[in-house]
Design a protein around this motif. Structure first.
Motif, short mmCIF file in Angstrom:
data_model
loop_
_atom_site.label_atom_id
_atom_site.label_comp_id
_atom_site.label_asym_id
_atom_site.label_seq_id
_atom_site.Cartn_x
_atom_site.Cartn_y
_atom_site.Cartn_z
N ALA A 1 0.80 -1.33 -0.17
CA ALA A 1 0.05 -0.45 0.33
C ALA A 1 1.18 1.19 -0.22
O ALA A 1 0.29 2.04 -0.40
CB ALA A 1 -0.71 0.35 1.17
N TYR A 2 2.33 0.94 0.50
CA TYR A 2 2.63 1.90 0.96
C TYR A 2 3.02 2.48 -0.85
O TYR A 2 3.57 4.24 -0.92
CB TYR A 2 3.90 2.84 2.28
CG TYR A 2 4.94 1.43 1.65
CD1 TYR A 2 6.15 1.74 0.81
CD2 TYR A 2 4.94 0.15 1.90
CE1 TYR A 2 7.18 1.01 0.55
CE2 TYR A 2 6.22 -1.37 1.60
CZ TYR A 2 7.17 -0.06 0.96
OH TYR A 2 7.40 -1.56 0.39
N ILE A 3 4.05 1.61 -1.25
CA ILE A 3 4.05 2.17 -2.56
C ILE A 3 3.18 2.76 -3.09
O ILE A 3 3.17 3.19 -4.71
CB ILE A 3 5.21 1.21 -3.33
CG1 ILE A 3 5.56 0.00 -2.52
CG2 ILE A 3 5.21 0.92 -4.82
CD1 ILE A 3 7.27 0.83 -3.03
N ASN A 4 1.97 2.09 -3.75
CA ASN A 4 0.61 2.76 -4.81
C ASN A 4 0.54 4.06 -4.13
O ASN A 4 0.10 4.97 -4.71
CB ASN A 4 -0.37 1.91 -4.28
CG ASN A 4 -0.48 0.84 -4.61
OD1 ASN A 4 -0.60 0.53 -5.77
ND2 ASN A 4 -1.47 -0.54 -3.94
N SER A 5 1.03 4.34 -2.65
CA SER A 5 0.93 6.04 -2.40
C SER A 5 1.36 7.03 -2.70
O SER A 5 1.64 8.09 -3.35
CB SER A 5 0.11 5.93 -0.40
OG SER A 5 -0.55 5.32 0.30
N TYR A 6 2.80 6.13 -2.87
CA TYR A 6 3.82 6.75 -3.27
C TYR A 6 3.85 6.94 -4.73
O TYR A 6 4.68 8.44 -5.10
CB TYR A 6 5.44 6.21 -2.63
CG TYR A 6 6.95 6.97 -3.55
CD1 TYR A 6 7.20 7.79 -2.98
CD2 TYR A 6 7.21 6.18 -4.92
CE1 TYR A 6 8.96 8.18 -3.06
CE2 TYR A 6 8.28 6.66 -5.27
CZ TYR A 6 9.19 7.21 -4.78
OH TYR A 6 9.98 7.73 -5.32
N ALA A 7 3.62 6.48 -5.72
CA ALA A 7 3.55 6.27 -6.75
C ALA A 7 2.90 7.49 -7.08
O ALA A 7 2.42 8.02 -8.32
CB ALA A 7 3.02 4.61 -7.89
N LEU A 8 0.91 6.94 -6.41
CA LEU A 8 0.10 7.88 -6.63
C LEU A 8 0.65 9.65 -5.87
O LEU A 8 0.50 10.65 -7.09
CB LEU A 8 -0.94 8.20 -6.14
CG LEU A 8 -2.07 6.69 -6.34
CD1 LEU A 8 -3.16 6.21 -5.21
CD2 LEU A 8 -2.95 8.05 -7.42
N VAL A 9 1.02 10.36 -5.24
CA VAL A 9 1.80 11.37 -4.59
C VAL A 9 2.81 11.32 -6.13
O VAL A 9 2.57 12.92 -6.74
CB VAL A 9 2.68 11.21 -3.63
CG1 VAL A 9 3.02 12.86 -3.16
CG2 VAL A 9 1.57 11.04 -2.47
N HIS A 10 4.10 11.04 -6.29
CA HIS A 10 4.65 11.07 -7.22
C HIS A 10 4.02 11.71 -8.60
O HIS A 10 4.34 12.59 -8.89
CB HIS A 10 5.75 10.55 -7.76
CG HIS A 10 6.91 10.56 -6.05
ND1 HIS A 10 7.77 11.80 -6.83
CD2 HIS A 10 7.08 10.87 -4.95
CE1 HIS A 10 8.42 11.31 -5.84
NE2 HIS A 10 7.72 10.44 -4.34
N PHE A 11 3.14 10.53 -9.02
CA PHE A 11 2.85 11.41 -10.42
C PHE A 11 1.60 12.62 -10.46
O PHE A 11 2.06 12.54 -11.36
CB PHE A 11 1.22 10.22 -10.64
CG PHE A 11 1.11 9.76 -11.86
CD1 PHE A 11 1.45 9.03 -12.89
CD2 PHE A 11 -0.62 10.03 -11.75
CE1 PHE A 11 1.30 9.37 -14.32
CE2 PHE A 11 -0.84 10.25 -13.37
CZ PHE A 11 -0.76 9.87 -14.34
N ALA A 12 1.15 12.54 -9.48
CA ALA A 12 0.53 14.14 -9.14
C ALA A 12 1.35 15.26 -9.75
O ALA A 12 1.20 15.98 -10.49
CB ALA A 12 -0.16 14.52 -8.22
N VAL A 13 2.55 15.07 -9.19
CA VAL A 13 3.80 16.07 -9.16
C VAL A 13 4.09 15.98 -10.67
O VAL A 13 3.73 16.60 -11.49
CB VAL A 13 4.62 15.07 -8.38
CG1 VAL A 13 6.11 16.23 -8.87
CG2 VAL A 13 4.96 15.53 -7.30
#
Length: 413
Positions: free
Chosen positions: A324-336
């Protein structure tokens, strides 16, 4: 463009009086102005799907993959003008036979039919000619069916579609064509959903979510059906229509099983290349390129229907386990990256070519890294560390900027 007009543009519901222009330069960028509606409708789809089925309409990995492919497909437009408009205007300026009035409703409606028929022809060819399918299959590679899927597009497809529109350039003004080119594309956004079932009598004339679900299916009854863009009448006329029946299983008959946007774009082309050299005989080699993706020596042009994999109903989408933390990380950085991409679109006219190329390169690197993270690849972590170090370096040097001051502060942190 007024908000109400922009909303109606999504449904090809702007009348001629509100969407006729003398020159191409006056034509609004309906696609860019529709981005807020894309986001709103995606949010509504999530809400309705949760209310109807108590589940979300897609997955994080597939959603990021679709959006990545959408961004990737638009990056060439940062560097070059649309080949569809450039080629059309060239033929209009040099070869037109006569000129229909740009402000006539008859011209407007004729162009609506012309653009949609040209799309039908191109779309059908993209399924029946292997080299064209290699580009178009990107759009079909998702095993989910939602509004994210509508944004999943090919980088190279636009470099083959333009020629189908050229006959209209002999008599239809470019400004009218430019409007309907956008309307045809925008209409196809909202039909990529499962939350809308049937639309009653409109099913006879318009392309609807139900008809387009069939088109995206890999069930044998769905293959090579329902090519229409805005209208379904072409499929009914030319025998390619199929109504939705058994539950549709989405995706390719032979899934690529990847979220890497470069892999999704290039693997089919690599397959054609390898098959071309492995197939004996010059005529057979040409057939590998210009006949259907199911063709082989001794087979019909479009292949054998019995070779289409049978759907059992137990198909499981490609969905590697990711913490789950990888999914959250990817979402935040994708938003960037989305922020960097939109800022690039807004400022491209004042940036040096080197800066534009640097930003495009970093966006591509980021999208590939996110795809590998979603696949839980062993080397994804190393690539992501490299990507973050590159980001820090180029941001400190002033090559990246955010549209939002609070994000600029976050980047500094």
């Amino acid at each position: 463009t007024a908000l109400g007009q922009q909303l109606r543009a999504l449904f090809c519901a702007l009348p001629p009086g509100e969407s006729s222009f003398r020159t191409v330069e006056e034509v609004p960028d309906y696609v860019e102005k529709s981005i807020p509606f894309f986001i709103t409708f995606i949010g509504l789809e999530f809400a309705v799907s949760w209310i109807q089925k108590r589940k979300l309409p897609g997955r994080i990995n597939d959603g990021i993959s679709s959006l990545s492919l959408g961004i990737l497909s638009r990056l060439p437009d940062v560097l070059f003008r649309s080949i569809e408009l450039i080629s059309y205007i060239y033929v209009w300026n040099n070869c037109r036979l006569f000129e229909l009035p740009w402000d006539s409703p008859w011209t407007w409606y004729l162009t609506l039919l012309g653009v949609d028929f040209a799309y039908y022809c191109f779309h059908r060819m993209s399924h029946e000619v292997n080299i064209l399918w290699a580009a178009h299959q990107v759009h079909h590679s998702s095993e989910d069916y939602n509004l994210f899927t509508a944004l999943r597009q090919s980088v190279v497809q636009k470099y083959t579609s333009w020629m189908f529109n050229l006959p209209m350039a002999l008599f239809i003004p470019p400004s009218v064509f430019a409007v309907h080119l956008q309307f045809n594309l925008l209409y196809q956004f909202w039909i990529h959903t499962e939350v809308i079932t049937k639309l009653g009598p409109l099913e006879w004339i318009l392309n609807t979510p139900s008809h387009h679900r069939v088109h995206h299916g890999r069930n044998p009854y769905c293959i090579d059906k329902n090519y229409g863009g805005t209208l379904i009448i072409w499929d009914r006329i030319f025998g390619t229509f199929e109504a939705e029946d058994a539950k549709v299983v989405y995706g390719l008959t032979h899934p690529v099983n990847s979220f890497d946007p470069i892999m999704l774009q290039l693997r089919p082309l690599a397959h054609i290349w390898n098959t071309f050299w492995a197939t004996p005989g010059f005529c057979n080699k040409l057939s590998v390129i210009f006949k259907g993706p199911g063709w082989g020596p001794g087979k019909p042009r479009l292949g054998l229907p019995e070779e289409i994999p049978v759907i059992t109903g137990k198909e499981v989408p490609f969905n590697p386990y990711v913490p789950a933390y990888i999914n959250s990380y990817a979402l935040v950085h994708f938003a960037v990256i989305v922020d960097l991409y939109t800022e690039l679109l807004a400022s491209v006219s004042v940036l040096s070519q080197g800066t534009v190329l640097l930003r495009i390169g970093f966006i591509i690197l980021s999208l590939v890294s996110f795809g590998l993270l979603m696949e839980n690849k062993s080397k994804a972590g190393i690539l992501e560390i490299i990507r973050c170090l590159v980001f820090i370096g180029v941001y400190k040097l002033g090559y990246f900027r955010s549209q939002f001051s609070f994000l600029g502060y976050a980047y500094e942190v």
